[in-house]
Design a protein around this motif. Structure first.
Motif, PDB file in Angstrom:
ATOM      1  N   ALA A   1       0.838  -1.206   0.000  1.00 15.18           N
ATOM      2  CA  ALA A   1       0.000   0.000   0.000  1.00 15.18           C
ATOM      3  C   ALA A   1       0.870   1.252   0.000  1.00 15.18           C
ATOM      4  O   ALA A   1       0.550   2.249  -0.665  1.00 15.18           O
ATOM      5  CB  ALA A   1      -0.934  -0.006   1.205  1.00 15.18           C
ATOM      6  N   LYS A   2       1.982   1.208   0.733  1.00  9.75           N
ATOM      7  CA  LYS A   2       2.907   2.350   0.753  1.00  9.75           C
ATOM      8  C   LYS A   2       3.500   2.589  -0.638  1.00  9.75           C
ATOM      9  O   LYS A   2       3.681   3.736  -1.061  1.00  9.75           O
ATOM     10  CB  LYS A   2       4.025   2.095   1.763  1.00  9.75           C
ATOM     11  CG  LYS A   2       3.582   2.126   3.213  1.00  9.75           C
ATOM     12  CD  LYS A   2       4.756   1.834   4.139  1.00  9.75           C
ATOM     13  CE  LYS A   2       4.324   1.785   5.594  1.00  9.75           C
ATOM     14  NZ  LYS A   2       5.459   1.472   6.506  1.00  9.75           N
ATOM     15  N   LEU A   3       3.804   1.499  -1.334  1.00 12.57           N
ATOM     16  CA  LEU A   3       4.334   1.639  -2.694  1.00 12.57           C
ATOM     17  C   LEU A   3       3.303   2.307  -3.601  1.00 12.57           C
ATOM     18  O   LEU A   3       3.641   3.195  -4.390  1.00 12.57           O
ATOM     19  CB  LEU A   3       4.722   0.268  -3.245  1.00 12.57           C
ATOM     20  CG  LEU A   3       5.945  -0.406  -2.626  1.00 12.57           C
ATOM     21  CD1 LEU A   3       6.039  -1.859  -3.073  1.00 12.57           C
ATOM     22  CD2 LEU A   3       7.228   0.339  -2.993  1.00 12.57           C
ATOM     23  N   GLU A   4       2.054   1.883  -3.480  1.00 11.61           N
ATOM     24  CA  GLU A   4       1.009   2.473  -4.314  1.00 11.61           C
ATOM     25  C   GLU A   4       0.798   3.941  -3.989  1.00 11.61           C
ATOM     26  O   GLU A   4       0.550   4.753  -4.888  1.00 11.61           O
ATOM     27  CB  GLU A   4      -0.288   1.681  -4.144  1.00 11.61           C
ATOM     28  CG  GLU A   4      -0.230   0.293  -4.771  1.00 11.61           C
ATOM     29  CD  GLU A   4      -1.521  -0.480  -4.653  1.00 11.61           C
ATOM     30  OE1 GLU A   4      -1.768  -1.336  -5.522  1.00 11.61           O
ATOM     31  OE2 GLU A   4      -2.280  -0.228  -3.691  1.00 11.61           O
ATOM     32  N   LYS A   5       0.917   4.308  -2.730  1.00 12.24           N
ATOM     33  CA  LYS A   5       0.770   5.711  -2.340  1.00 12.24           C
ATOM     34  C   LYS A   5       1.889   6.573  -2.923  1.00 12.24           C
ATOM     35  O   LYS A   5       1.725   7.781  -3.103  1.00 12.24           O
ATOM     36  CB  LYS A   5       0.743   5.832  -0.820  1.00 12.24           C
ATOM     37  CG  LYS A   5      -0.554   5.341  -0.188  1.00 12.24           C
ATOM     38  CD  LYS A   5      -0.546   5.495   1.325  1.00 12.24           C
ATOM     39  CE  LYS A   5      -1.850   5.002   1.934  1.00 12.24           C
ATOM     40  NZ  LYS A   5      -1.858   5.106   3.416  1.00 12.24           N
ATOM     41  N   LYS A   6       3.014   5.942  -3.220  1.00 10.49           N
ATOM     42  CA  LYS A   6       4.125   6.656  -3.853  1.00 10.49           C
ATOM     43  C   LYS A   6       3.951   6.749  -5.367  1.00 10.49           C
ATOM     44  O   LYS A   6       4.802   7.308  -6.060  1.00 10.49           O
ATOM     45  CB  LYS A   6       5.450   5.960  -3.538  1.00 10.49           C
ATOM     46  CG  LYS A   6       5.855   6.031  -2.070  1.00 10.49           C
ATOM     47  CD  LYS A   6       7.159   5.257  -1.837  1.00 10.49           C
ATOM     48  CE  LYS A   6       7.560   5.284  -0.371  1.00 10.49           C
ATOM     49  NZ  LYS A   6       8.806   4.490  -0.128  1.00 10.49           N
ATOM     50  N   GLY A   7       2.858   6.181  -5.861  1.00 10.61           N
ATOM     51  CA  GLY A   7       2.565   6.278  -7.291  1.00 10.61           C
ATOM     52  C   GLY A   7       2.967   5.069  -8.109  1.00 10.61           C
ATOM     53  O   GLY A   7       2.808   5.067  -9.340  1.00 10.61           O
TER      54      GLY A   7
ATOM     55  N   SER B   1      -3.821  -4.493  -1.846  1.00 12.23           N
ATOM     56  CA  SER B   1      -2.782  -3.944  -2.728  1.00 12.23           C
ATOM     57  C   SER B   1      -1.918  -5.052  -3.312  1.00 12.23           C
ATOM     58  O   SER B   1      -0.687  -4.948  -3.363  1.00 12.23           O
ATOM     59  CB  SER B   1      -1.908  -2.930  -1.967  1.00 12.23           C
ATOM     60  OG  SER B   1      -2.688  -1.875  -1.447  1.00 12.23           O
ATOM     61  N   VAL B   2      -2.573  -6.131  -3.757  1.00 10.09           N
ATOM     62  CA  VAL B   2      -1.825  -7.301  -4.211  1.00 10.09           C
ATOM     63  C   VAL B   2      -1.277  -7.151  -5.629  1.00 10.09           C
ATOM     64  O   VAL B   2      -0.471  -7.966  -6.077  1.00 10.09           O
ATOM     65  CB  VAL B   2      -2.682  -8.577  -4.131  1.00 10.09           C
ATOM     66  CG1 VAL B   2      -3.056  -8.876  -2.695  1.00 10.09           C
ATOM     67  CG2 VAL B   2      -3.925  -8.467  -5.009  1.00 10.09           C
ATOM     68  N   GLY B   3      -1.698  -6.120  -6.341  1.00 10.09           N
ATOM     69  CA  GLY B   3      -1.225  -5.921  -7.697  1.00 10.09           C
ATOM     70  C   GLY B   3      -2.217  -6.411  -8.730  1.00 10.09           C
ATOM     71  O   GLY B   3      -3.272  -6.954  -8.411  1.00 10.09           O
TER      72      GLY B   3
END
Length: 261
Positions: free
Chosen positions: A221-227, A245-247
């Motif tokens: 989820a942190k990765l997704e929040k970074k775009g 947030s499994v991709g």
């Protein structure tokens, strides 16, 4: 017969040893094999170890602590025989087929998330000496092995890694290893042929007592929040792939040696 004997004693992987010549990769053994034939093993009265392994891989048997004693030999045959390699290859080939269907954003934010143990690095040299999961997990002994930094690459995963980089997908390693193992893990990945990555995420002490599903979901989820856009997520445990947030798609590699919740 000669080719069978060669297969029994040697399992070769390709690792990078020269950044200057990326297309030249001399062979390296992943593990020196015992005298085992494929994944067949011997008949065990009253127990179908093949069925047990299928139930484990499909997440129908959960929460188990050790490989059944009766299945130690079977699991050893599987892990050291050709079937494990063939199963892994089938999955990684499909994974790259999936990756090629994407039109990348061109902003460097398309990533593939890899687990480390039994996904990109193999601990078979350790587990071959410890009953292939039939012995109770010993964190002290396993961590001593980790700190040697000698885990070889899983050949099929290394091939996938290189192919993903070749089409512009960046790689993130998300592992349950602890922060004090960062240096040895980074060096081991590099030595095994994984020279480039966007991030290497290890488990912080703040996740102590939390499940692997919670930890890995939180970090993705942190990765997704970074775009970042997770186009693929690969691991040997269901806890690598479940949660949030499994991709875009997940890929489960075989591992009948241990279970992580």
């Amino acid at each position: 017969m000669a080719s069978l004997i060669l297969h029994i004693f040697f399992l070769l992987v390709i690792v990078a040893t020269s950044q200057a010549s990326p297309l030249s990769y001399p062979p390296l053994q992943i593990h020196r094999l015992r005298s085992r034939l494929g994944s067949g093993g011997h008949h065990i009265p009253g127990v179908s170890c093949l069925s047990w392994r299928l139930a484990v891989e499909t997440n129908n048997i959960i929460g188990w602590e050790t490989v059944p004693e009766e299945c130690e030999d079977y699991v050893g045959h599987y892990m050291l025989g050709k079937q494990y390699r063939e199963d892994s290859a089938a999955i990684t080939v499909e994974a790259f087929t999936h990756a090629k269907t994407f039109k990348l954003g061109g902003d460097g934010k398309d990533i593939w998330v890899f687990d480390v143990d039994e996904t990109t690095l193999s601990n078979l040299p350790y587990y071959a000496k410890h009953g292939f999961g039939a012995e109770p997990y010993n964190s002290t002994a396993f961590n001593q092995w980790v700190f040697t930094g000698k885990a070889p690459a899983l050949p099929e995963s290394l091939k996938l890694y290189r192919k993903l980089l070749s089409i512009g997908v960046k790689v993130v390693f998300l592992t349950g290893r602890s922060e004090d193992q960062r240096a040895v893990t980074s060096n081991n990945l590099n030595t095994a042929g994984y020279h480039i990555w966007e991030d290497l995420i290890l488990k912080a002490s703040s996740y102590s007592g939390k499940t692997a599903v919670f930890y890995k979901s939180s970090e993705r989820a942190k990765l997704e929040k970074k775009g970042y856009r997770i186009i693929g997520n690969m691991g040997d445990q269901w806890s690598d792939l479940l949660g949030t947030s499994v991709g875009n798609r997940t890929f489960k590699l075989p591992d009948p040696m241990y279970y992580i919740s």
